[in-house]
Design a protein around this motif. Structure first.
Motif, short mmCIF file in Angstrom:
data_model
loop_
_atom_site.label_atom_id
_atom_site.label_comp_id
_atom_site.label_asym_id
_atom_site.label_seq_id
_atom_site.Cartn_x
_atom_site.Cartn_y
_atom_site.Cartn_z
N VAL A 167 0.85 -1.21 0.00
CA VAL A 167 0.00 0.00 0.00
C VAL A 167 0.88 1.26 0.00
N SER A 168 1.94 1.23 0.80
CA SER A 168 2.81 2.40 0.87
C SER A 168 3.50 2.63 -0.48
N ARG A 169 3.94 1.52 -1.10
CA ARG A 169 4.60 1.67 -2.41
C ARG A 169 3.62 2.18 -3.47
N LEU A 170 2.37 1.71 -3.39
CA LEU A 170 1.36 2.18 -4.35
C LEU A 170 1.06 3.67 -4.12
N SER A 171 0.97 4.06 -2.83
CA SER A 171 0.73 5.48 -2.52
C SER A 171 1.84 6.33 -3.13
N ALA A 172 3.08 5.84 -3.04
CA ALA A 172 4.22 6.60 -3.60
C ALA A 172 4.04 6.78 -5.10
N LYS A 173 3.56 5.73 -5.78
CA LYS A 173 3.36 5.82 -7.24
C LYS A 173 2.24 6.79 -7.58
N LEU A 174 1.17 6.77 -6.74
CA LEU A 174 -0.01 7.57 -7.06
C LEU A 174 0.12 9.03 -6.61
N ALA A 175 1.11 9.30 -5.75
CA ALA A 175 1.24 10.67 -5.20
C ALA A 175 1.39 11.65 -6.36
N SER A 176 0.38 12.51 -6.52
CA SER A 176 0.34 13.33 -7.74
C SER A 176 1.14 14.61 -7.59
N GLU A 177 1.87 14.94 -8.67
CA GLU A 177 2.59 16.22 -8.70
C GLU A 177 1.57 17.30 -9.05
N GLY A 178 1.85 18.54 -8.77
CA GLY A 178 0.89 19.58 -9.15
C GLY A 178 1.24 20.92 -8.54
N VAL A 179 0.53 21.94 -9.01
CA VAL A 179 0.76 23.31 -8.55
C VAL A 179 -0.59 23.94 -8.22
#
Ligand SMILES: Cc1cc2nc3c(=O)[nH]c(=O)nc-3n(C[C@H](O)[C@H](O)[C@H](O)COP(=O)(O)OP(=O)(O)OC[C@H]3O[C@@H](n4cnc5c(N)ncnc54)[C@H](O)[C@@H]3O)c2cc1C
Length: 447
Positions: free
Chosen positions: A275-287
Motif C-alpha cells: 500500500v505504501s509503495r502504491l501510494s508513492a506511485k499515485l502521489a500526484s505532482e501539481g501546482v
C-alpha cells in the motif's frame, strides 16, 4: 457566567485518551474563569484547560475540573497598521485565518491542520515548516493568563519578558491563557508545488531546497525509495487549483480511499508495504495557488497516533536514513508516510527548537494498529540524534530526561512553581513531565 456542560466522557482526537471529568466548565467571561479557578483552589482541586483536544498524549485528561475556552473566541482588537491583533485563546485557527483575512492580515505560518485552538497550538509548540519560520508561539508578542489563584497576569517582550518565554509554550501548566497579542503579516498568497522524487535525490538537494523555499517539507513512503516534496512560496498569482477539484481530491481520494486502505492494513498488516509503495506511485505532482490561510491546512479525517521529534537540522538526513533502514529491516507494518519539516531556532524556554534550527521528523500509525516496536525504535533513533519531543505528540520522556534537553528547564520550573505552587494545573501526565516522582510511569497510551 460559566456554563457547566455535562460531559461524562471526554476523548481526544485520536480517541486513545479518554477522561471522565467531574465538571466541565465553559466560562463566558474572564471573571467567570477567575471565579472557577478560585473555587477549584479553595477545594484543593486540580484543573486542566482543554483546547480542541488534538494532542496525542493525555495532556488535558483529568477526572477533576476540565475548563474549555470555547466561549472565549474571536478578535478582541486589531491594529492593522501595526500588524497586530489581540486574539481570545479559545479561537480555533480556521476561524482565526478568516477573521484576520477580513482585516487584510495573516499568520506568518501554520501547521498541517487548522482545527486547533490558539491556546492549545501555542501551549504545545505547534509548528509548520520553513527554515526561516519559528514555532507559532514565536508570533506571540504578549499573553494574558489567569493563574491558579484567580489573578490575571500579562507578559510581553517589554514587561515580564521572562514570563513570556515561559508562557509561550507552557502545556497549560502556568495558568489559563485568555488572550494573545499576535504579530502578523499583511495577507499574502502562496504557490504550492508538489513533486515526486527519489529519497536520496531529495536528501542530496535538501540544503538547497530548504534555503530556496519559504516553506519546504517532504513525506517519505515507507518500504519504498520515493518521497513527495511540498514547497510553498510567496506569489502574486491569482488563486487556482483550490476549488472543488482540490476538495474532491482531499476528501474523497486522500481521506476516503486512504481510510479504506488503512482499515484493510489493520486487518492484514502484510498489505502495509505494497500500500505504501502504491501510494508513492499515485502521489500526484501539481501546482496550486491561494490565500495563505486556505493553503496550509488539509483535512485529516483518518485517525492516527503520532510521534514527532525535532533534531538539530544538520542531523536530520542521517536520522531519517536510520529510521528508513530500521523500518525496512524490521519489515514494520507501516503505511503512513513519514513527515520531514524545518523550524527556525528560538529562545522560548520549552520550545523544541530552543537554541538552533531543527528538522522535525514525524511518524504516524493508523488507529488500532500496534505502536510497538515502531514508535519505540523511532524514539531511540530520534534521541540518539539529540532530538526533543513535540509536546503535543507521543513520547516516553520524563522530568529526569527532559531537564537535560532544555538549557532553560530550571527557569521554566521556577516560573511554574511561582505561579502554581500547589500544582493545581498538574494531572498525572504533567507530574511525569515536570516532577521527578512521576518518572516511573512512562508508557505510551494505547493505540
Ligand atoms: C491531525 C493532526 C494534525 C496535526 N498537525 C500538526 C502540525 O502540523 N504541526 C504541529 O506542530 N502540531 C500538529 N498537531 C498537534 C497539535 O497542533 C497540538 O497538539 C495542539 O496542541 C492541538 O491544539 P488543541 O487546541 O487541540 O490543544 P489541546 O490538545 O486541547 O491542548 C493542548 C495543550 O494546550 C493546553 N491549552 C489549551 N488551551 C489552553 C489555554 N487557553 N491556556 C493554557 N493552556 C492551554 C492544554 O492544557 C494542553 O496542555 C496535529 C495534531 C493532529 C491531531
Amino acid at each position: 457566567m460559566t456554563s457547566g456542560v455535562k460531559v461524562k466522557t471526554w476523548r481526544n482526537w485520536s480517541g486513545a485518551v479518554v477522561a471522565h471529568p467531574s465538571s466541565f466548565l465553559q466560562p463566558e467571561s474572564v471573571d467567570a474563569l477567575k471565579a472557577a479557578l478560585r473555587d477549584a483552589s479553595a477545594r484543593a482541586g486540580t484543573v486542566r484547560v482543554v483546547g480542541s483536544g488534538h494532542s496525542f498524549p493525555p495532556l488535558c485528561a483529568t477526572d477533576e475540573t476540565m475548563v474549555s475556552l470555547e466561549a472565549l473566541h474571536g478578535l478582541e482588537s486589531v491594529d492593522a497598521a501595526a500588524r497586530e491583533a489581540v486574539v481570545w485563546a479559545g479561537t480555533n485557527l480556521r476561524e482565526l485565518g478568516t477573521l484576520l483575512a477580513s482585516h487584510g492580515l495573516a499568520m506568518e505560518n501554520l501547521g498541517d491542520i487548522n482545527k486547533q485552538s490558539l491556546g492549545g497550538a501555542l501551549g504545545t509548540g505547534t509548528h509548520g515548516t520553513g527554515v526561516g519560520l519559528g514555532i507559532l508561539s514565536t508570533q506571540a508578542a504578549a499573553m494574558t493568563l489567569v493563574t491558579a489563584s484567580g489573578d490575571e497576569v500579562t507578559c510581553s517582550e517589554d514587561a515580564s519578558p521572562e514570563l513570556l518565554q515561559a508562557a509561550r509554550v507552557s502545556l497549560g501548566a502556568l495558568g489559563v491563557v485568555t488572550r494573545v497579542r499576535l504579530r502578523l503579516l499583511p495577507a499574502y498568497r502562496l504557490r504550492l508545488t508538489r513533486r515526486n522524487l527519489g529519497l536520496e535525490e531529495c536528501l542530496a538537494g535538501l540544503e538547497e531546497a530548504r534555503a530556496r523555499h519559504r516553506h519546504y517539507e517532504f513525506f517519505w513512503f515507507p518500504h519504498s525509495d520515493r518521497v513527495m516534496t511540498k514547497a510553498m512560496d510567496l506569489t502574486d498569482e491569482p488563486p487556482h487549483g483550490v476549488g472543488v477539484g482540490r476538495w474532491l481530491n482531499e476528501m474523497v481520494m486522500e481521506n476516503a480511499v486512504f481510510g479504506a486502505v488503512s482499515r484493510a492494513c489493520r486487518l492484514r498488516p502484510a498489505l502495509c508495504a505494497p500500500v505504501s509503495r502504491l501510494s508513492a506511485k499515485l502521489a500526484s505532482e501539481g501546482v496550486l495557488a491561494g490565500q495563505s490561510h486556505t493553503l496550509f491546512a488539509t483535512p485529516r479525517l483518518v485517525r492516527f497516533q503520532e510521534m514527532e521529534y525535532g533534531v538539530p537540522v544538520e542531523r536530520g538526513p542521517d536520522c531519517l536514513r536510520e529510521l528508513a533502514e530500521y523500518i525496512t529491516r524490521q519489515q514494520l507494518p507501516v503505511h503512513f508516510p513519514v513527515e520531514y519539516r524545518f523550524v527556525r531556532g528560538d529562545d522560548v524556554f520549552l520550545s523544541p527548537a530552543h537554541g538552533g534550527d531543527r528538522a522535525f521528523i514525524a511518524v504516524h500509525q493508523y488507529r488500532g494498529m500496534p505502536l510497538e516496536p515502531y514508535f519505540s525504535g523511532a524514539e531511540a533513533i530520534f534521541r540518539n540524534h539529540g532530538g526533543r519531543p513535540h509536546w503535543g505528540k507521543l513520547h516516553t520522556q520524563t522530568a529526569a530526561t527532559l531537564k537535560h534537553l532544555y538549557p532553560r528547564w530550571d527557569d521554566f520550573q521556577r516560573v511554574r512553581e511561582q505561579l502554581d505552587p500547589e500544582g493545581r494545573f498538574l494531572n498525572p501526565y504533567l507530574r511525569r513531565l515536570f516532577l521527578e516522582e512521576g518518572a516511573k510511569s512512562a508508557t505510551h497510551p494505547r493505540a
